[in-house]
Design a protein around this motif. Structure first.
Motif, PDB file in Angstrom:
ATOM      1  N   ARG A 229       0.829  -1.207   0.000  1.00  0.00           N
ATOM      2  CA  ARG A 229       0.000   0.000   0.000  1.00  0.00           C
ATOM      3  C   ARG A 229       0.866   1.260   0.000  1.00  0.00           C
ATOM      4  N   GLN A 230       1.935   1.186   0.754  1.00  0.00           N
ATOM      5  CA  GLN A 230       2.836   2.351   0.772  1.00  0.00           C
ATOM      6  C   GLN A 230       3.460   2.586  -0.609  1.00  0.00           C
TER       7      GLN A 230
ATOM      8  N   TYR B 287      -6.575   5.852  -7.460  1.00  0.00           N
ATOM      9  CA  TYR B 287      -6.672   4.809  -6.442  1.00  0.00           C
ATOM     10  C   TYR B 287      -6.227   3.501  -7.045  1.00  0.00           C
TER      11      TYR B 287
ATOM     12  N   GLU C   4       0.857   4.063  -2.932  1.00  0.00           N
ATOM     13  CA  GLU C   4       0.574   5.468  -2.638  1.00  0.00           C
ATOM     14  C   GLU C   4       1.660   6.373  -3.225  1.00  0.00           C
TER      15      GLU C   4
END
Length: 815
Positions: A174-175, A194, A178
């Motif tokens: 997820r990091q 997203y 992002e």
């Protein structure tokens, strides 16, 4: 009647399947409902009694403060079958098993302290003990599976480690995502800001026309084709690591499920028995609920053929109607055939169905919808011929179909089976209690009335000779006459209200009834001319019989109404008597409480007075004056008079002026009842016998008692004297209280005792005091007589006469 089709047809015409379906609706589990729909019918008397006892115990437990646990549980028979063959159970199946085990433990704990009041239920719940003994399996399941059927992360240390590792990898992913979404390098190619997942891998949303600018793997395309779900090359290795971590988690979860399934498989038989035990209890609970719904009552079961049903009602009618006419149906052992007559739509067929359903209900453990103190016979076999059995497919008319069934019935009944299954002769069955209940609706109809009546009469005589219990409805007058004259036969009828030309649905035992066909036809709207013509065509003897039966029913109805009114009046009288007794008891208790209240208040006043007297007494020791003593005496007398006025009821008192020798009086100072030995008129003191003792008492210390007043009543009115409280009336104590013995005492001690004795004697109104001091050296005698010369209580004193003890005694006369 071993032919299954006969039994099935009997159950069908009695609507037994409908009863079972209603019963199944009261079950809380699918297995319980399944048992209800296939409810077995007991043929053994003790087994049937056990089924009824189970239901009665469950009804009782449903009404206590802590009711029987709710038996809602899943059906796990298929899952347990798979587990026993080595299959792996799903998490939700293990969770359901935990629920079942928990319920088994709850029921076992509930019943253990109630073994005496629920003995039959404890036997039914015996299979649950095996489940209770392997409760450790439930602990294993609960440690690994949560209530939502998810495997707990804490199931094993390895699963926790693998889960955390997978979680850390996903957090890293997820990091990284992002960072990509925020990068300017991807700003022009991204369709949305997203990320998503496709096929378990993390992807970004790229414009279709720009996918060539981002190296990676395409996993999906949107429906419009404008968006490509792409896994950037730089994330492939991390996605692979996440996939491997998830597979390791799944492998550990599968291992845990296999281990738990293996534990379950080792005890699958016990769990299956436990499920059946819970289903059995759920079925019993459904019986209890159904019995309460139809207002059922426990009945006494017998094998002698005796039927004594009080206020019997059709159970299905009770469920669907607010008001149902209840009837008493009483057939003792001597009655083999009951002939029910009366008008159509009057309730004859309903009576047949009530008897048939009750015969089935008691065999199945259902409480019949009747009143208390009812009795029902156990009939192992049942045959019901109700309705029209014609079968056009077999070319059978209504008459032919009925006759075919009667022939089969006679064949079976003529050679019944013994308890060991062997055929026995027909003559033996006559000597035995009836084993079968036969219900026949409109026997031998749809043919010539004369021939039909003759054939019906012959059939009933044959069935009676075979020892069967037969209940038949009919319009044939010949059968009514047969029931009136032949031993073992009995008439009954459904009532017809002539004034309203309508049936009342009441069953009259012992009386035949008319058909009232012409009256009912008129009530339904038949032309009056036709009705009058029919009456003219009716034979004279038939018209007379109809009128006679109508008159009998009308007289019976009036008699029943009178009996009902008498019973109601008797009940009202008994209720009034009970209420009067209750009111009397309440008044008595209220009076007792009032007396207690008065006593308490008076005791407080007396204690206060005692404190004042004690204060005065202390003062007298320092200031011994006659005035002080009389003042204290007067105050105590006032309190005593007030106490007597408040504690003695006027109805119990007799003025002392009216008391004569031999009357009963209360000696207030003693709180005792005695007999006065001399008339008190004109005297200050009289002699009174109390028990075996005779004492002299001031007249002012007596209360005359009315005849019939017991000593207990006096004691109750006076209450208990507080400990240490002096008597406050001018009365005499027994003789020992007028004697003071100071022999052997030192002078100072003797003087102190004398002072105390004079105080008490003065307060009690004693006229004299006898002091025994002896001769000795004479010093004690001198010291006492010197003191008496100055005492305010002493009017005079003298040495005793020879008969009184001589000079060793001093007689003191008090003022």
């Amino acid at each position: 009647m071993s032919d299954l089709s006969l039994l099935q047809r009997s159950a069908a015409v009695l609507e037994w399947d409908r009863v079972l379906e209603v019963l199944a609706g009261h079950a809380r589990s699918s297995m319980g409902a399944e048992r209800c729909r296939a409810l077995p019918l007991e043929t053994d008397l003790e087994a049937a009694r056990t089924r009824l006892q189970e239901t009665a115990e469950m009804v009782a437990l449903r009404e206590v403060d802590v009711p029987f646990p709710s038996l809602s549980f899943p059906d796990l028979r298929e899952a347990l079958g798979r587990a026993s063959k080595g299959a792996t159970l799903e998490p939700h199946e293990l969770r359901d098993l935990s629920i079942v085990m928990g319920l088994a433990e709850e029921v076992t704990r509930y019943l253990r302290p109630r073994r005496q009041q629920a003995a039959a239920l404890c036997v039914a719940a015996a299979p649950l003990e095996a489940v209770y003994e392997v409760s450790s399996i439930k602990e294993h399941i609960d440690r690994c599976v949560d209530p939502e059927s998810n495997i707990r992360e804490s199931a094993t240390a390895e699963l926790r480690r693998l889960t955390h590792h997978a979680h850390d990898l996903k957090q890293t992913m997820r990091q990284r995502l992002e960072v990509i979404l925020a990068s300017r390098r991807y700003a022009d190619v991204l369709q949305e800001q997203y990320f998503a997942q496709r096929e378990g891998r993390y992807v970004i949303l790229v414009k279709a026309e720009m996918r060539g600018k981002v190296p990676g793997i395409v996993h999906d395309v949107s429906a419009s084709g404008a968006t490509v779900f792409l896994e950037p090359r730089e994330l492939v290795e991390l996605n692979n690591s996440i996939k491997v971590a998830e597979l390791e988690v799944e492998r550990e979860v599968k291992r845990i499920l296999q281990e738990l399934s293996s534990l379950v498989a080792g005890h699958a038989a016990a769990f299956l028995d436990g499920l059946e035990g819970l289903a059995c209890l759920d079925c019993i609970a459904a019986k209890a609920s159904f019995s309460q719904a139809v207002r059922g009552q426990p009945v006494e079961l017998n094998s002698s053929g005796r039927i004594a049903l009080r206020q019997a009602r059709h159970p299905l009618l009770v469920l669907t109607r607010e008001k149902v006419v209840a009837n008493d149906i009483v057939l003792d052992e001597s009655v083999r055939v009951l002939v029910i007559s009366g008008p159509n739509t009057g309730g004859k067929t309903v009576t047949l169905k009530i008897l048939g359903l009750f015969a089935l209900m008691v065999r199945a453990g259902l409480q019949p919808s009747c009143g208390p103190d009812s009795e029902m016979a156990l009939f192992p076999e049942l045959y019901a011929d109700i309705g029209d059995p014609q079968d056009l497919a077999k070319d059978l008319s209504s008459f032919s179909a009925h006759m075919t069934q009667m022939i089969r019935l006679l064949e079976e009944a003529s050679s019944p089976r013994s308890s060991d299954g062997q055929r026995t002769g027909a003559s033996e069955s006559v000597l035995q209690p009836p084993k079968a209940l036969i219900l026949l609706d409109e026997l031998v109809t749809s043919t010539d009335p004369a021939e039909g009546a003759a054939l019906a009469e012959a059939l009933l005589i044959r069935l009676s000779s075979l020892g069967l219990k037969v209940v038949v409805t009919t319009h044939y007058n010949q059968l009514k006459a047969l029931a009136q004259t032949r031993p073992g036969f009995m008439n009954a009828s459904v009532e017809f209200d002539v004034s309203r030309l309508a049936p009342t649905y009441r069953l009259l035992m012992g009386l035949p009834g008319g058909s009232s066909a012409i009256e009912i036809a008129g009530r339904l709207g038949m032309d009056q001319e036709i009705l009058e013509d029919a009456l003219q065509r009716l034979r004279r003897e038939d018209r007379g019989l109809e009128r006679l039966l109508g008159d009998l029913q009308e007289k019976q109805r009036r008699l029943d109404d009178d009996l009902a009114r008498i019973a109601a009046l008797k009940a009202d009288a008994e209720r009034s008597a009970r209420e009067a007794a209750e009111i009397t008891e309440r008044l008595r208790l209220a009076e007792r409480e009032d007396r207690k209240s008065v006593k308490k208040k008076l005791t407080e006043e007396l204690l206060n007075a005692r404190a004042q007297v004690q204060s005065i007494m202390e003062g007298l020791k320092h200031e011994r004056t006659l005035h002080k003593a009389k003042e204290a005496k007067q105050r105590l007398a006032e309190i005593d008079t007030k106490a007597r006025d408040r504690l003695v009821k006027p109805a119990e008192m007799v003025p002392i002026e009216r008391v004569k020798a031999g009357d009963r009086v209360e000696v207030v100072s003693l709180g005792a009842v005695g007999t006065v030995l001399e008339s008190p008129q004109g005297k200050k003191r009289v002699r009174v016998r109390v028990g075996e003792a005779e004492i002299s008492v001031p007249v002012s210390g007596l209360i005359g008692l009315a005849a019939g007043v017991s000593e207990e009543t006096v004691r109750g009115a006076r209450g208990t004297r507080p400990a240490g409280l002096p008597r406050l009336t001018s009365s005499v104590e027994p003789e020992t209280s007028t004697v003071l013995d100071v022999r052997g005492k030192a002078a100072d001690d003797a003087l102190e005792l004398t002072v105390a004795a004079l105080d008490k004697a003065a307060l009690a109104g004693v006229p004299f005091l006898r002091i025994i001091h002896g001769h000795g050296t004479g010093r004690l005698k001198a010291a006492l007589r010197d003191y008496l010369k100055g005492s305010p209580y002493v009017a005079a004193f003298r040495a005793g006469e020879r008969s009184e003890g001589g000079d060793g005694v001093t007689i003191v006369e008090l003022k």
